[in-house]
Motif scaffolding. Sequence first.
Motif, mmCIF file in Angstrom:
data_model
loop_
_atom_site.group_PDB
_atom_site.id
_atom_site.type_symbol
_atom_site.label_atom_id
_atom_site.label_comp_id
_atom_site.label_asym_id
_atom_site.label_seq_id
_atom_site.Cartn_x
_atom_site.Cartn_y
_atom_site.Cartn_z
ATOM 1 N N LEU A 79 -20.726 -29.734 -62.439
ATOM 2 C CA LEU A 79 -20.630 -28.175 -62.200
ATOM 3 C C LEU A 79 -21.241 -27.357 -63.478
ATOM 4 N N LEU A 80 -21.156 -27.880 -64.561
ATOM 5 C CA LEU A 80 -21.695 -27.066 -65.594
ATOM 6 C C LEU A 80 -23.425 -27.115 -65.485
ATOM 7 N N LYS A 81 -23.848 -28.251 -65.249
ATOM 8 C CA LYS A 81 -25.434 -28.459 -65.142
ATOM 9 C C LYS A 81 -25.853 -27.518 -63.821
ATOM 10 N N GLY A 82 -25.238 -27.482 -62.876
ATOM 11 C CA GLY A 82 -25.409 -26.843 -61.849
ATOM 12 C C GLY A 82 -25.517 -25.084 -62.023
ATOM 13 N N GLY A 83 -24.270 -24.748 -62.902
ATOM 14 C CA GLY A 83 -24.498 -23.494 -63.463
ATOM 15 C C GLY A 83 -25.544 -23.208 -64.271
ATOM 16 N N LEU A 84 -26.120 -23.780 -65.056
ATOM 17 C CA LEU A 84 -27.269 -23.629 -66.048
ATOM 18 C C LEU A 84 -28.510 -23.380 -65.012
ATOM 19 N N PHE A 85 -28.570 -24.554 -63.975
ATOM 20 C CA PHE A 85 -29.871 -24.235 -63.237
ATOM 21 C C PHE A 85 -29.851 -22.890 -62.347
ATOM 22 N N LEU A 86 -28.621 -22.447 -62.242
ATOM 23 C CA LEU A 86 -28.623 -21.000 -61.563
ATOM 24 C C LEU A 86 -28.967 -20.003 -62.364
ATOM 25 N N CYS A 87 -28.477 -20.315 -63.815
ATOM 26 C CA CYS A 87 -28.988 -19.315 -64.793
ATOM 27 C C CYS A 87 -30.678 -19.310 -65.005
ATOM 28 N N VAL A 88 -31.224 -20.350 -64.898
ATOM 29 C CA VAL A 88 -32.669 -20.485 -64.645
ATOM 30 C C VAL A 88 -33.022 -19.899 -63.755
ATOM 31 N N GLY A 89 -32.704 -19.967 -62.474
ATOM 32 C CA GLY A 89 -32.935 -19.172 -61.263
ATOM 33 C C GLY A 89 -32.897 -17.718 -61.299
#
Length: 283
Positions: free
Chosen positions: A28-38
């Motif tokens: 979940l946390l890594k997914g949030g980071l990927f969306l931040c980069v998006g």
Amino acid sequence: DDGTSFPTESASSPGCDPIGMVVIAHGLLKGGLFLCVGNLLNGLSSVDELRLRGRARAMWPTGVLFGVAALGLAAPAPFGLFLGKSLIEESASHHGHWWVAPVVTAVTIVSVGAILRAGGRIFLGLGSPEDALLSTEPDEEREVERDPRRSDAVMLIPTAVLVFAGLLLGLVPGIEHHVEHAAHVFQDRPGYAASVLHESVELEPVDSLSMLKLPGAGVVWSLVSLVGAGALAGLALYRERLLSERTRRRAHAWTSGGLRVLRGVHSGVVGDYVAWLTFGVAA
């Protein structure tokens, strides 16, 4: 049914079941980071750390979520990865594997420190505009133009949901017992065979939570991870000020070979990453 009893692994694997908690919270946390980069790519048409230095100050909501997710990966008590990570460390110590907690903490410091370094440079403008240790992103990233149809709010909502779900997962009442029981059932191969071939078999969940003592070693390692990650990020951003030129040259001589190897294996080709993932799982 001939009355045969099927043994479970509960007596031999205390503390291993909370790996599921770590996997879910980490995802979940890594997914949030990927969306931040998006969000950065959509707003600034780049994801290059050096090129974006200080340019994302106006995107402070994304910056806050980026920082919160990064700190969540450091497993601060009692949020995010803390419960599962602490149980794994306590279980390893229980079985005499004292080295597991220091190794996990060292890996956490390095990974979270790198994320905090990138966030500090991009969202706060910290550090030097040049860094010989960082590689430049491919030119095609710069050709991505912002899509005016994409709303910032619409992009931030799923990002926030993932980040805070990862942080608060360990605080849901009773969730550790459900995840623990599900993981125990998953790894109980004789019990699974019995339930498929004969009839449902009741399995007693492992009481590995009894090994977790708060405050205890888990809290200490959590603090070490947080402080170490912050210190490493600061060192990476301001090493020219903090270290002498002689020390930097010596460190570069020690690490240059390893960095070349890492850059070589991180080719950016999806097939290469699938191959490395397959190799890692097999190993």
